[in-house]
Scaffold this active site. Structure first.
Site, mmCIF file in Angstrom:
data_model
loop_
_atom_site.group_PDB
_atom_site.id
_atom_site.type_symbol
_atom_site.label_atom_id
_atom_site.label_comp_id
_atom_site.label_asym_id
_atom_site.label_seq_id
_atom_site.Cartn_x
_atom_site.Cartn_y
_atom_site.Cartn_z
ATOM 1 N N CYS A 177 -4.844 11.716 8.750
ATOM 2 C CA CYS A 177 -4.037 12.805 8.173
ATOM 3 C C CYS A 177 -4.751 14.149 8.265
ATOM 4 O O CYS A 177 -4.130 15.167 8.590
ATOM 5 C CB CYS A 177 -3.630 12.485 6.748
ATOM 6 S SG CYS A 177 -4.992 12.100 5.652
ATOM 7 N N GLY A 204 0.817 -1.212 0.000
ATOM 8 C CA GLY A 204 0.000 0.000 0.000
ATOM 9 C C GLY A 204 0.847 1.258 0.000
ATOM 10 O O GLY A 204 2.080 1.211 0.091
ATOM 11 N N PHE A 205 0.171 2.386 -0.093
ATOM 12 C CA PHE A 205 0.894 3.664 -0.150
ATOM 13 C C PHE A 205 1.629 3.951 1.160
ATOM 14 O O PHE A 205 2.807 4.313 1.144
ATOM 15 C CB PHE A 205 -0.082 4.797 -0.460
ATOM 16 C CG PHE A 205 -0.482 4.887 -1.913
ATOM 17 C CD1 PHE A 205 0.226 4.228 -2.897
ATOM 18 C CD2 PHE A 205 -1.569 5.661 -2.290
ATOM 19 C CE1 PHE A 205 -0.129 4.319 -4.234
ATOM 20 C CE2 PHE A 205 -1.939 5.782 -3.616
ATOM 21 C CZ PHE A 205 -1.216 5.113 -4.599
ATOM 22 N N THR A 206 0.947 3.821 2.274
ATOM 23 C CA THR A 206 1.654 4.129 3.525
ATOM 24 C C THR A 206 2.620 3.003 3.889
ATOM 25 O O THR A 206 3.659 3.256 4.503
ATOM 26 C CB THR A 206 0.673 4.382 4.694
ATOM 27 O OG1 THR A 206 -0.155 3.232 4.859
ATOM 28 C CG2 THR A 206 -0.186 5.606 4.441
ATOM 29 N N ASN A 235 0.331 13.893 3.769
ATOM 30 C CA ASN A 235 -0.631 12.980 4.405
ATOM 31 C C ASN A 235 -0.044 11.605 4.704
ATOM 32 O O ASN A 235 -0.409 10.957 5.683
ATOM 33 C CB ASN A 235 -1.874 12.808 3.527
ATOM 34 C CG ASN A 235 -1.550 12.436 2.101
ATOM 35 O OD1 ASN A 235 -0.875 13.190 1.408
ATOM 36 N ND2 ASN A 235 -2.019 11.285 1.658
HETATM 37 N N1 LIG Z 1 -3.058 7.069 2.535
HETATM 38 C C1 LIG Z 1 -2.987 7.990 3.497
HETATM 39 O O1 LIG Z 1 -2.687 9.156 3.244
HETATM 40 C C2 LIG Z 1 -3.270 7.616 4.940
HETATM 41 C C3 LIG Z 1 -3.089 8.592 5.929
HETATM 42 C C4 LIG Z 1 -3.361 8.258 7.270
HETATM 43 C C5 LIG Z 1 -3.797 6.981 7.573
HETATM 44 N N2 LIG Z 1 -3.981 6.060 6.593
HETATM 45 C C6 LIG Z 1 -4.473 4.728 6.967
HETATM 46 O O2 LIG Z 1 -3.425 3.781 6.758
HETATM 47 C C7 LIG Z 1 -3.982 2.535 6.355
HETATM 48 C C8 LIG Z 1 -3.326 2.125 5.048
HETATM 49 O O3 LIG Z 1 -3.606 3.119 4.083
HETATM 50 P P1 LIG Z 1 -3.012 3.073 2.620
HETATM 51 O O4 LIG Z 1 -3.408 4.337 1.972
HETATM 52 O O5 LIG Z 1 -1.586 2.700 2.664
HETATM 53 O O6 LIG Z 1 -3.859 1.853 2.007
HETATM 54 P P2 LIG Z 1 -3.593 1.011 0.701
HETATM 55 O O7 LIG Z 1 -2.667 1.724 -0.197
HETATM 56 O O8 LIG Z 1 -4.932 0.623 0.171
HETATM 57 O O9 LIG Z 1 -2.860 -0.310 1.223
HETATM 58 C C9 LIG Z 1 -3.493 -1.278 2.024
HETATM 59 C C10 LIG Z 1 -2.542 -2.458 2.224
HETATM 60 O O10 LIG Z 1 -3.159 -3.413 3.084
HETATM 61 C C11 LIG Z 1 -3.102 -4.724 2.486
HETATM 62 N N3 LIG Z 1 -4.323 -5.394 2.920
HETATM 63 C C12 LIG Z 1 -5.614 -5.107 2.584
HETATM 64 N N4 LIG Z 1 -6.467 -5.910 3.224
HETATM 65 C C13 LIG Z 1 -5.716 -6.719 4.008
HETATM 66 C C14 LIG Z 1 -6.025 -7.785 4.913
HETATM 67 N N5 LIG Z 1 -7.279 -8.158 5.141
HETATM 68 N N6 LIG Z 1 -4.993 -8.405 5.544
HETATM 69 C C15 LIG Z 1 -3.714 -8.037 5.323
HETATM 70 N N7 LIG Z 1 -3.351 -7.056 4.463
HETATM 71 C C16 LIG Z 1 -4.351 -6.400 3.823
HETATM 72 C C17 LIG Z 1 -3.003 -4.449 0.989
HETATM 73 O O11 LIG Z 1 -2.254 -5.433 0.304
HETATM 74 P P3 LIG Z 1 -2.789 -6.848 -0.194
HETATM 75 O O12 LIG Z 1 -4.205 -6.635 -0.629
HETATM 76 O O13 LIG Z 1 -1.865 -7.260 -1.283
HETATM 77 O O14 LIG Z 1 -2.660 -7.750 1.002
HETATM 78 C C18 LIG Z 1 -2.152 -3.186 0.959
HETATM 79 O O15 LIG Z 1 -0.795 -3.509 1.044
HETATM 80 C C19 LIG Z 1 -5.498 2.745 6.213
HETATM 81 O O16 LIG Z 1 -6.150 2.260 7.348
HETATM 82 C C20 LIG Z 1 -5.623 4.259 6.101
HETATM 83 O O17 LIG Z 1 -6.850 4.744 6.592
HETATM 84 C C21 LIG Z 1 -3.709 6.336 5.275
#
Ligand SMILES: NC(=O)c1ccc[n+]([C@@H]2O[C@H](COP(=O)([O-])OP(=O)(O)OC[C@H]3O[C@@H](n4cnc5c(N)ncnc54)[C@H](OP(=O)(O)O)[C@@H]3O)[C@@H](O)[C@H]2O)c1
Length: 366
Positions: free
Chosen positions: A166, A32-34, A330
């Site tokens: 964020c 994922g992004f983070t 973020n």
């Molecule tokens: N993006 C932001 O700016 C930001 C800021 C603050 C907080 N956050 C929080 O940080 C978290 C991650 O955000 P993100 O933007 O990085 O999300 P993302 O890009 O959608 O990445 C999610 C990751 O989780 C994995 N995943 C999904 N379902 C899963 C499961 N059931 N078991 C294990 N792995 C799983 C996915 O990979 P696979 O499907 O290959 O397993 C992927 O690597 C979220 O809760 C988000 O609310 C994000």
């Protein structure tokens, strides 16, 4: 309580080992992004060694396949059902995953740093009100909110750290100095907050609303009222805000503009005193307020890719309204950078370890 019980309790309290050592780390949700930002930071961190990054969809593929900036990193994704034993497990999964996996996380790790919303709020009732309830409410009391500028004193020794949202982070960093200075008393007007946020907030699987053709050129209100981050702001800043978020074209960045109507008129000197008092000693906070040059106020572009946050302010003529600006990346100060900063504090490491790099200038839309 007997002496033995007290010792057991003390041992439980310090289950996270602190000292002069290298800590092993894993990143759940590594594609994922983070997750990518965690891998970028931790792979350059002097006190961490990343031993596992998980993915269900990219099992056994190299990390560089998902994160081209990390090509050359000697690490392949592995199955999140086979967690390796580590000192610190970072979880960067969608909301709802960590609360279901937290027992397994603690079987594998001494400490857990979760970037999702799963442990951010302090009480189960808040999850009933703002989310779809909570399946592991017994962990909520144990969790410490990650943002050191808000919760530094409770982080040392913490073994469950909950990363902030964020938009909430940008807002709280902007408003905290005014709260600390007592500028927002019972006679203050409503605090109105408008956040503009980049498309990476939606994650790698952001969906139609974050796809390039739909996102290009937009200034789209996506949460005019009732955004979940309001709950966090109230819980940790003690402030009820009127909060609206816009999706804008940039990829990285959250920019909060807060309109504050204080109890009593304040002067520019009061504001400088409040913001310097809050942030002069903060390693990642910059006050940017009406100086010269092109970038006279906080600017997401200026902090893109870094753990820095910028805050600034202006006063209406007549000193009736304070306009506060706050800018972060973020995925960094608003998530992965904040998480590593909090882990540094929890482990007793130098706070800035692994996070001391600056951003780029000039740079295109980050
Ligand atoms: N993006 C932001 O700016 C930001 C800021 C603050 C907080 N956050 C929080 O940080 C978290 C991650 O955000 P993100 O933007 O990085 O999300 P993302 O890009 O959608 O990445 C999610 C990751 O989780 C994995 N995943 C999904 N379902 C899963 C499961 N059931 N078991 C294990 N792995 C799983 C996915 O990979 P696979 O499907 O290959 O397993 C992927 O690597 C979220 O809760 C988000 O609310 C994000």
């Amino acid at each position: 309580m007997s002496a033995d019980d007290a010792a057991d309790e003390a041992a439980d309290d310090t289950s996270i080992v602190t000292g002069d050592e290298t800590y092993t780390a894993s990143v759940v949700g590594g594609t994922g992004f983070t997750g990518g930002e965690l891998l970028r930071i931790l792979s350059g961190h002097p006190d961490f060694e990343v031993v596992q990054a998980t993915s269900r969809s990219a099992d056994n593929m190299t990390v560089g396949r998902s994160h081209p900036n990390l090509r050359g990193l000697d690490l392949r994704f592995s199955d999140p059902d086979d967690l390796e034993s580590v000192d610190v497990l970072f979880s960067a999964t969608p909301h709802g995953v960590s609360m279901g996996q937290v027992d397994e996380y603690f079987e594998a790790a001494d400490a857990v740093v979760d970037l999702s919303a799963d442990f951010r709020l302090p009480a189960a009732e808040l999850y009933d009100e703002w989310y779809d309830g909570h399946t592991s409410p017994e962990y909520l009391e144990r969790a410490e909110y990650a943002l050191p500028e808000i919760n530094r004193e409770n982080l040392p020794g913490a073994d469950l750290i909950a990363g902030g949202g964020c938009n909430a982070t940008a807002t709280m960093l902007g408003l905290k100095p005014l709260v600390d200075a007592g500028a927002l008393g019972p006679d203050s007007g409503e605090v109105v907050v408008d956040v503009k946020v980049g498309s990476s907030e939606g994650g790698a699987g952001g969906g139609a609303a974050s796809s390039h053709p739909e996102r290009s050129g937009v200034v789209r209100p996506y949460a005019p009222t009732g955004h979940r981050h309001e709950a966090e702001i109230e819980a940790y800043l003690g402030l009820d805000v009127s909060f609206t978020v816009h999706a804008v074209e940039m990829v990285r960045g959250a920019s909060a503009t807060c309109h504050v109507f204080p109890d009593e008129p304040v002067s520019k000197a009061d504001l400088w005193q409040a913001y310097r008092g809050a942030y002069a000693d903060e390693p990642f906070m910059r006050i940017v307020s009406g100086g010269g040059g092109v970038y006279r106020y906080p600017e997401p572009k200026a902090v893109a890719g870094t753990n820095y946050g910028e805050v600034g302010f202006e006063l209406d003529p007549g000193n009736r309204r304070i306009v506060v600006f706050s800018a972060i990346d973020n995925m960094m100060k608003g998530s992965a950078g904040q998480a590593v900063h909090a882990a540094n504090v929890a482990l007793g490491l130098p706070e800035t370890a692994g996070l001391e790099f600056q951003g780029l200038h000039p740079v295109g839309s980050p």
